[in-house]
Scaffold this active site. Structure first.
Site, PDB file in Angstrom:
ATOM      1  N   LYS A  13       0.833  -1.223   0.000  1.00  0.00           N
ATOM      2  CA  LYS A  13       0.000   0.000   0.000  1.00  0.00           C
ATOM      3  C   LYS A  13       0.859   1.262   0.000  1.00  0.00           C
ATOM      4  CE  LYS A  13      -2.189  -0.819   3.911  1.00  0.00           C
ATOM      5  NZ  LYS A  13      -1.721  -2.134   4.324  1.00  0.00           N
ATOM      6  N   ARG A  88      -9.711   1.121   8.309  1.00  0.00           N
ATOM      7  CA  ARG A  88      -9.358  -0.271   8.589  1.00  0.00           C
ATOM      8  C   ARG A  88     -10.499  -1.009   9.268  1.00  0.00           C
ATOM      9  NH1 ARG A  88      -3.345   0.719   8.883  1.00  0.00           N
ATOM     10  NH2 ARG A  88      -2.336  -1.296   8.838  1.00  0.00           N
ATOM     11  N   ARG A 127      11.441  -6.716   5.951  1.00  0.00           N
ATOM     12  CA  ARG A 127      11.307  -5.284   5.620  1.00  0.00           C
ATOM     13  C   ARG A 127      12.170  -4.432   6.554  1.00  0.00           C
ATOM     14  NH1 ARG A 127       5.455  -2.421   5.156  1.00  0.00           N
ATOM     15  NH2 ARG A 127       5.208  -2.947   7.349  1.00  0.00           N
ATOM     16  N   ARG A 162      10.649  -2.115  11.801  1.00  0.00           N
ATOM     17  CA  ARG A 162       9.520  -1.667  12.609  1.00  0.00           C
ATOM     18  C   ARG A 162       9.232  -2.715  13.673  1.00  0.00           C
ATOM     19  NH1 ARG A 162       4.780   0.029   8.488  1.00  0.00           N
ATOM     20  NH2 ARG A 162       3.614  -1.000  10.140  1.00  0.00           N
ATOM     21  N   ARG A 173      -1.368  -9.035  13.655  1.00  0.00           N
ATOM     22  CA  ARG A 173      -1.756  -8.019  12.660  1.00  0.00           C
ATOM     23  C   ARG A 173      -2.517  -8.649  11.499  1.00  0.00           C
ATOM     24  NH1 ARG A 173       3.501  -5.236  10.872  1.00  0.00           N
ATOM     25  NH2 ARG A 173       2.165  -3.900   9.626  1.00  0.00           N
TER      26      ARG A 173
HETATM   27  P1  AMP Z   1       0.654   0.670   8.974  1.00  0.00           P
HETATM   28  O1  AMP Z   1       1.830   1.563   8.931  1.00  0.00           O
HETATM   29  O2  AMP Z   1      -0.475   1.130   8.089  1.00  0.00           O
HETATM   30  O3  AMP Z   1       0.991  -0.771   8.761  1.00  0.00           O
HETATM   31  O4  AMP Z   1       0.064   0.771  10.469  1.00  0.00           O
HETATM   32  C1  AMP Z   1       0.836   0.388  11.572  1.00  0.00           C
HETATM   33  C2  AMP Z   1      -0.076   0.209  12.790  1.00  0.00           C
HETATM   34  O5  AMP Z   1      -0.691   1.468  13.127  1.00  0.00           O
HETATM   35  C3  AMP Z   1      -1.237  -0.758  12.624  1.00  0.00           C
HETATM   36  O6  AMP Z   1      -0.848  -2.111  12.818  1.00  0.00           O
HETATM   37  C4  AMP Z   1      -2.183  -0.255  13.707  1.00  0.00           C
HETATM   38  O7  AMP Z   1      -1.762  -0.663  14.995  1.00  0.00           O
HETATM   39  C5  AMP Z   1      -2.005   1.254  13.614  1.00  0.00           C
HETATM   40  N1  AMP Z   1      -2.953   1.826  12.631  1.00  0.00           N
HETATM   41  C6  AMP Z   1      -2.651   2.407  11.447  1.00  0.00           C
HETATM   42  N2  AMP Z   1      -3.764   2.803  10.807  1.00  0.00           N
HETATM   43  C7  AMP Z   1      -4.802   2.450  11.608  1.00  0.00           C
HETATM   44  C8  AMP Z   1      -6.210   2.560  11.496  1.00  0.00           C
HETATM   45  N3  AMP Z   1      -6.798   3.095  10.406  1.00  0.00           N
HETATM   46  N4  AMP Z   1      -6.982   2.094  12.519  1.00  0.00           N
HETATM   47  C9  AMP Z   1      -6.406   1.561  13.619  1.00  0.00           C
HETATM   48  N5  AMP Z   1      -5.095   1.394  13.783  1.00  0.00           N
HETATM   49  C10 AMP Z   1      -4.285   1.839  12.779  1.00  0.00           C
END
Ligand code: AMP
Length: 219
Positions: A13, A88, A127, A162, A173
């Site tokens: 993404k 999400r 990653r 990360r 996740r």
């Molecule tokens: P990402 O960088 O998009 O993979 O997001 C990393 C983490 O941030 C996710 O695993 C969630 O814990 C939190 N997070 C990011 N976006 C959301 C969202 N829209 N709703 C809830 N938690 C989020």
């Protein structure tokens, strides 16, 4: 123009969104990036987000929705936004629809990226991301390693893993994605604006190809 990037963690993404941002001139807004920046700065939001993120869990809806509501009011996203990692949950999607409607806008395109689960796992464990918040280039230590181990080719920043990409949190996740986020595919399919792209292993090249395909939709 409002574009939503849907897809499990590790489907590309962020990579596709950043190419689209460059080509379309529309800002990319990643809720995950905003949470990580807050964690780095030690804000209250950061502390709260970290308590969920470190377990591979989603940050609560009310907090995340408020964050996006405020972000959508900023000037730089008036003409368009690429949402990467939001919504999400179905509640987030419904609230986003309401927020956009209030602004006389709507979701124009939802891109659903899919990748086989084994590949996702491998990709995320390998990653590494540039810790320089102005760069954030993504590497894969097997498929797309940096020239010098641990150092970003582009800016010389330190590459980090990360915390939520570690094996222990990945399962949580991916499970959360299946249970809570994947119903959004039906949500948007019913509205008729979902486009699905299969992004497979050779992440970077495929990311570019997918982005090219998507750009053609706007010509
Ligand atoms: P990402 O960088 O998009 O993979 O997001 C990393 C983490 O941030 C996710 O695993 C969630 O814990 C939190 N997070 C990011 N976006 C959301 C969202 N829209 N709703 C809830 N938690 C989020």
């Amino acid at each position: 123009m409002v574009i939503i990037m849907l897809g499990a963690p590790g489907t590309g993404k962020g990579t596709v969104a950043s190419i689209l941002t460059e080509k379309l001139g529309v800002p990319q807004v990643s809720t995950g990036d905003i949470f990580r920046a807050n964690i780095k700065e030690g804000t209250e939001l950061g502390k709260l987000a970290e308590s969920y993120m470190s377990q591979g869990k989603l940050v609560p809806d009310d907090v995340t929705i408020d964050l996006v509501r405020n972000r959508l009011k900023e000037d730089d996203v008036k003409n368009g936004i690429i949402l990467d990692g939001f919504p999400r949950t179905v509640l987030q999607a419904q609230e986003l629809d309401k927020m956009l409607e209030e602004q006389g806008r709507k979701v124009d395109l939802v891109i659903n990226l899919t990748t086989p689960r084994e590949e996702i796992f491998e990709r995320l464990v390998n990653r590494r991301v540039c810790s320089n918040s102005n760069c954030k280039t993504v590497y894969n230590i097997v498929l797309n390693p940096p020239k010098v181990e641990g150092i970003c080719d582009k800016c010389g920043g330190e590459l980090i893993q990360r915390k939520d990409d570690r094996k222990e949190t990945l399962e949580a996740r991916l499970e959360d994605y299946e249970k809570t986020t994947s119903p959004l595919v039906d949500y948007y399919e019913e509205k008729g604006n979902l486009r699905t792209e299969i992004v497979s292993k050779s992440a970077n090249r495929m990311g570019k190809d997918v982005a090219e395909d998507i750009i053609k939709l706007f010509n």
